[in-house]
Design a protein around this motif. Structure first.
Motif, mmCIF file in Angstrom:
data_model
loop_
_atom_site.group_PDB
_atom_site.id
_atom_site.type_symbol
_atom_site.label_atom_id
_atom_site.label_comp_id
_atom_site.label_asym_id
_atom_site.label_seq_id
_atom_site.Cartn_x
_atom_site.Cartn_y
_atom_site.Cartn_z
ATOM 1 N N TRP A 233 25.991 28.744 -0.494
ATOM 2 C CA TRP A 233 26.063 27.346 -0.061
ATOM 3 C C TRP A 233 24.777 26.906 0.637
ATOM 4 O O TRP A 233 24.371 25.747 0.518
ATOM 5 N N LEU A 234 24.117 27.842 1.322
ATOM 6 C CA LEU A 234 22.850 27.510 1.964
ATOM 7 C C LEU A 234 21.738 27.306 0.937
ATOM 8 O O LEU A 234 20.897 26.416 1.076
ATOM 9 N N SER B 172 30.017 16.601 1.338
ATOM 10 C CA SER B 172 30.007 17.846 0.572
ATOM 11 C C SER B 172 30.478 19.023 1.423
ATOM 12 O O SER B 172 31.299 19.843 0.977
ATOM 13 N N LEU B 173 30.003 19.103 2.658
ATOM 14 C CA LEU B 173 30.364 20.218 3.522
ATOM 15 C C LEU B 173 31.824 20.137 3.962
ATOM 16 O O LEU B 173 32.493 21.166 4.091
ATOM 17 N N GLU B 174 32.328 18.939 4.191
ATOM 18 C CA GLU B 174 33.736 18.796 4.580
ATOM 19 C C GLU B 174 34.665 19.248 3.464
ATOM 20 O O GLU B 174 35.738 19.812 3.737
ATOM 21 N N ALA B 175 34.246 19.044 2.222
ATOM 22 C CA ALA B 175 35.048 19.522 1.095
ATOM 23 C C ALA B 175 34.977 21.049 0.988
ATOM 24 O O ALA B 175 35.963 21.712 0.649
ATOM 25 N N LEU B 176 33.815 21.600 1.294
ATOM 26 C CA LEU B 176 33.602 23.039 1.177
ATOM 27 C C LEU B 176 34.209 23.803 2.349
ATOM 28 O O LEU B 176 34.698 24.929 2.194
ATOM 29 N N PHE B 177 34.201 23.183 3.531
ATOM 30 C CA PHE B 177 34.697 23.835 4.757
ATOM 31 C C PHE B 177 35.721 22.923 5.432
ATOM 32 O O PHE B 177 35.407 22.215 6.398
ATOM 33 N N GLY C 93 36.192 22.452 9.213
ATOM 34 C CA GLY C 93 35.262 21.686 10.033
ATOM 35 C C GLY C 93 34.141 22.477 10.655
ATOM 36 O O GLY C 93 33.339 21.924 11.413
ATOM 37 N N GLU C 94 34.050 23.786 10.354
ATOM 38 C CA GLU C 94 32.971 24.617 10.891
ATOM 39 C C GLU C 94 32.252 25.334 9.758
ATOM 40 O O GLU C 94 32.867 25.670 8.732
ATOM 41 N N VAL C 95 30.972 25.571 9.949
ATOM 42 C CA VAL C 95 30.198 26.357 8.993
ATOM 43 C C VAL C 95 29.600 27.548 9.730
ATOM 44 O O VAL C 95 29.384 27.505 10.945
ATOM 45 N N GLU C 96 29.369 28.612 8.992
ATOM 46 C CA GLU C 96 28.631 29.750 9.548
ATOM 47 C C GLU C 96 27.215 29.684 9.005
ATOM 48 O O GLU C 96 26.981 29.924 7.819
ATOM 49 N N GLU C 97 26.294 29.320 9.872
ATOM 50 C CA GLU C 97 24.888 29.282 9.491
ATOM 51 C C GLU C 97 24.354 30.710 9.483
ATOM 52 O O GLU C 97 24.290 31.362 10.526
ATOM 53 N N ARG D 192 28.322 30.231 14.258
ATOM 54 C CA ARG D 192 29.311 29.275 13.770
ATOM 55 C C ARG D 192 29.173 27.989 14.567
ATOM 56 O O ARG D 192 29.158 28.000 15.800
ATOM 57 N N VAL D 193 29.090 26.866 13.842
ATOM 58 C CA VAL D 193 28.943 25.564 14.497
ATOM 59 C C VAL D 193 29.769 24.525 13.741
ATOM 60 O O VAL D 193 30.045 24.675 12.543
ATOM 61 N N PRO D 194 30.175 23.435 14.413
ATOM 62 C CA PRO D 194 30.822 22.328 13.697
ATOM 63 C C PRO D 194 29.873 21.715 12.665
ATOM 64 O O PRO D 194 28.639 21.787 12.816
ATOM 65 N N ILE D 195 30.442 21.088 11.655
ATOM 66 C CA ILE D 195 29.627 20.474 10.609
ATOM 67 C C ILE D 195 28.653 19.453 11.205
ATOM 68 O O ILE D 195 27.481 19.402 10.825
#
Length: 250
Positions: A147-148, A227-232, A235-239, A193-196
């Motif tokens: 995804w990155l 796009s990110l809200e659909a993927l996660f 509501g959080e992503v792991e950078e 891990r951070v919010p979108i």
């Protein structure tokens, strides 16, 4: 736009930069000590292009006698608010405002690419004591995380750049290093891990977006958030990051 314009673009968003840019993991500083052959505790360190002090703070926590060097008004102001006990001098790597032979280590945390190596390498040699070390490092998205990679490719399309056929993180890192120095390198993976919204805010502090057309940039981030809200959906992503470190004894 010129490189100096990009470099100084951070001044207007210094508070957001300090709040949302990723810091650096302890393993990075373990690697700096190993490759430089010194302990940070008690070492005289110049952190050049210190920005708001994200790297400087970690060096200070390790016991380094660190002096920050920063040219930008906004970044220097935020630095002084964040790290009032750490010395800060105004200047840049092309003309270091430091005494000859005064430092054990010079660090550039994601800042070397703003220098002119024809000037910054001789300046590093002048300021370092005999046997001192120069350490350069960058935080980049981990190229093994799909995804990155997809997000980086969307950004490249937005900025009109070509999409690499194969991820070439190491090749791009090596190309950033100045010629004529014998660098030892290390890669350090880590994540947070951070919010979108925080992830988007981090992206928004990058210079290419800061100097871009504001309406186009807002449109890009609106699409990216969707796009990110659909993927996660949580509501959080792991950078995921792959830190690239290079250390030389110039």
């Amino acid at each position: 736009m010129t490189q100096p314009v990009q470099a100084r673009s951070f001044d207007a968003v210094a508070a957001a930069y300090d709040a949302h840019r990723p810091s650096y993991p302890p393993a990075l500083f373990d690697a700096v000590e190993e490759l430089a052959g010194l302990s940070l505790a008690g070492a005289r360190v110049a952190d050049v292009g210190a920005g708001t002090g994200l790297g400087t703070a970690r060096l200070y926590e390790r016991g380094a006698r660190v002096t920050a060097v920063e040219p930008g008004d906004g970044m220097a102001g935020q630095f002084r608010r964040s790290l009032p006990d750490v010395p800060l001098v105004r200047g840049d790597g092309n003309n270091l405002p430091l005494r000859t032979g005064s430092m054990d280590l010079i660090t550039y945390a994601q800042a070397w690419h703003w220098t002119d190596p024809a000037r910054s390498v001789p300046e590093a040699r002048r300021v370092l004591r005999r046997g001192g070390a120069l350490a350069l490092w960058w935080n980049d998205g981990d190229p093994s995380v799909d995804w990155l990679v997809d997000q980086e490719n969307r950004m490249r399309v937005f900025f009109g750049a070509e999409i690499p056929a194969v991820p070439s993180h190491r090749a791009r890192f090596r190309a950033t290093l100045p010629d004529g120095l014998d660098f030892r390198t290390r890669q350090v993976p880590w994540s947070r891990r951070v919010p979108i919204d925080a992830h988007i805010a981090n992206l928004a502090t990058h210079s290419d977006f800061l100097i871009g057309d504001p309406a186009a940039v807002r449109g890009f981030f609106d699409r990216e958030r969707t796009s990110l809200e659909a993927l996660f959906p949580g509501g959080e992503v792991e950078e995921a990051y792959l830190m690239s470190l290079a250390v030389a004894h110039p």
